[in-house]
Design a protein around this motif. Sequence first.
Motif, PDB file in Angstrom:
ATOM      1  N   LEU A 158      33.476  39.947  30.883  1.00 34.76           N
ATOM      2  CA  LEU A 158      32.851  38.795  31.520  1.00 34.76           C
ATOM      3  C   LEU A 158      31.520  38.530  30.855  1.00 34.76           C
ATOM      4  CD1 LEU A 158      33.559  39.721  35.252  1.00 34.76           C
ATOM      5  CD2 LEU A 158      34.333  37.597  34.165  1.00 34.76           C
ATOM      6  N   ILE A 172      39.398  41.584  35.915  1.00 33.16           N
ATOM      7  CA  ILE A 172      37.960  41.339  35.944  1.00 33.16           C
ATOM      8  C   ILE A 172      37.419  41.820  37.286  1.00 33.16           C
ATOM      9  CG2 ILE A 172      37.937  39.411  34.312  1.00 33.16           C
ATOM     10  CD1 ILE A 172      37.760  37.512  36.781  1.00 33.16           C
ATOM     11  N   TYR A 173      36.237  42.418  37.241  1.00 34.57           N
ATOM     12  CA  TYR A 173      35.599  42.908  38.471  1.00 34.57           C
ATOM     13  C   TYR A 173      34.119  43.042  38.180  1.00 34.57           C
ATOM     14  CZ  TYR A 173      35.404  45.642  42.861  1.00 34.57           C
ATOM     15  OH  TYR A 173      35.157  46.098  44.133  1.00 34.57           O
ATOM     16  N   VAL A 186      31.044  30.793  37.042  1.00 37.97           N
ATOM     17  CA  VAL A 186      32.185  31.677  37.278  1.00 37.97           C
ATOM     18  C   VAL A 186      33.225  31.354  36.218  1.00 37.97           C
ATOM     19  CG1 VAL A 186      33.974  32.405  38.893  1.00 37.97           C
ATOM     20  CG2 VAL A 186      31.707  31.764  39.746  1.00 37.97           C
ATOM     21  N   ALA A 190      40.466  33.999  33.564  1.00 32.92           N
ATOM     22  CA  ALA A 190      41.435  34.870  34.229  1.00 32.92           C
ATOM     23  C   ALA A 190      42.494  34.050  34.956  1.00 32.92           C
ATOM     24  CB  ALA A 190      40.724  35.792  35.213  1.00 32.92           C
ATOM     25  N   GLU A 192      43.852  34.670  37.847  1.00 36.02           N
ATOM     26  CA  GLU A 192      43.490  34.552  39.265  1.00 36.02           C
ATOM     27  C   GLU A 192      42.101  35.137  39.470  1.00 36.02           C
ATOM     28  OE1 GLU A 192      48.027  34.782  41.093  1.00 36.02           O
ATOM     29  OE2 GLU A 192      46.734  36.554  41.244  1.00 36.02           O
ATOM     30  N   ARG A 193      41.311  34.476  40.333  1.00 39.34           N
ATOM     31  CA  ARG A 193      39.936  34.908  40.578  1.00 39.34           C
ATOM     32  C   ARG A 193      39.604  34.740  42.056  1.00 39.34           C
ATOM     33  NH1 ARG A 193      37.022  30.364  37.890  1.00 39.34           N
ATOM     34  NH2 ARG A 193      38.858  29.333  38.730  1.00 39.34           N
ATOM     35  N   LEU A 235      32.942  39.536  42.294  1.00 42.33           N
ATOM     36  CA  LEU A 235      33.925  38.693  41.610  1.00 42.33           C
ATOM     37  C   LEU A 235      35.072  39.588  41.165  1.00 42.33           C
ATOM     38  CD1 LEU A 235      34.905  36.112  40.072  1.00 42.33           C
ATOM     39  CD2 LEU A 235      33.457  36.874  38.164  1.00 42.33           C
ATOM     40  N   GLY A 237      39.599  39.767  40.044  1.00 45.84           N
ATOM     41  CA  GLY A 237      40.827  39.054  39.705  1.00 45.84           C
ATOM     42  C   GLY A 237      41.446  39.606  38.444  1.00 45.84           C
TER      43      GLY A 237
END
Length: 294
Positions: A158, A172-173, A186, A190, A192-193, A235, A237
């Motif tokens: 990210l 992603i986290y 944002v 990805a 899905e988020r 955040l 996804g």
Amino acid sequence: MFTVITPSTHDIGAFDVRRTLPNKERTMVGPFIFVDQFGPAHFDIGQGMDVRPHPHINLSTLTYLFEGAIDHRDSLGTYATIRPGACNLMTAGRGIVHSERTPAAERASGSPISGMQTWLALPDGKEEVDPAFEHVAAEDLPIVEDGQVSARVIMGSLWGVTAPTTQHSATIYADILMNAGASLPVEAEADERAVLVAMGDARLDDEALDRYSLYILKPGQAMTLRADSDARVMLLGGEAFTTPRHLWWNFVSSSRDRINEAKHDWKNRKFPLVPGDTEEFIPLPGMPKVPGYP
């Protein structure tokens, strides 16, 4: 613009656990199939968390703390203490048993507790990998800062940086600390988020976000996160799963038969023991209403 998942709240004695996944409206966001936010709370002297040994299959658990400390023990012989800013990634694969307890020093003095507990389903072809444990220290997780925002990337790539945490599927986290008035794009790459406001007040573009709810964003749509007060936002996804996952108690799998096998094995004490924590265990429930904490 987004789907909103309101958490169910469970009082487990010393603190509240707010669960947004799984939910009847949505079972997963990327690989995330279970999302708990707990605390903030403070243990009295002599008190603490005591999650007794229990099993998992076909998933990874990821523990991340805002405050406090937790001792992790598992059937691989791992003993690791997690503190704020670090992460513990435990990959159950074909099967693992672990416990989570407040360390003795914190129990003796009384201590705060607050953080996130998430589960990530393992992708097709990797559900039965060998179990493994990985502790990533806070100083090894990259931070993106601009003076008003400090975003720690826990997993994935990210804002131009990549965390060293193992990914079994694209994930992603991030833990995002924002000063009042700050903003942050944002990223939309990805599949899905979702975002969750853990502390403070924030909005996506012009939409105010309810604290503790999970906001699942429309795929491909770029949005801007804005803080109305000092805030902490998670955040999460990643890659969308095409094969459904089943979840029963602490077991996740693409196969109901595999879950039934794990239920049989735990009931009949066929899982390995946790060295240093063999006196107790969580028995197989008859019909759990929700997975996770006892």
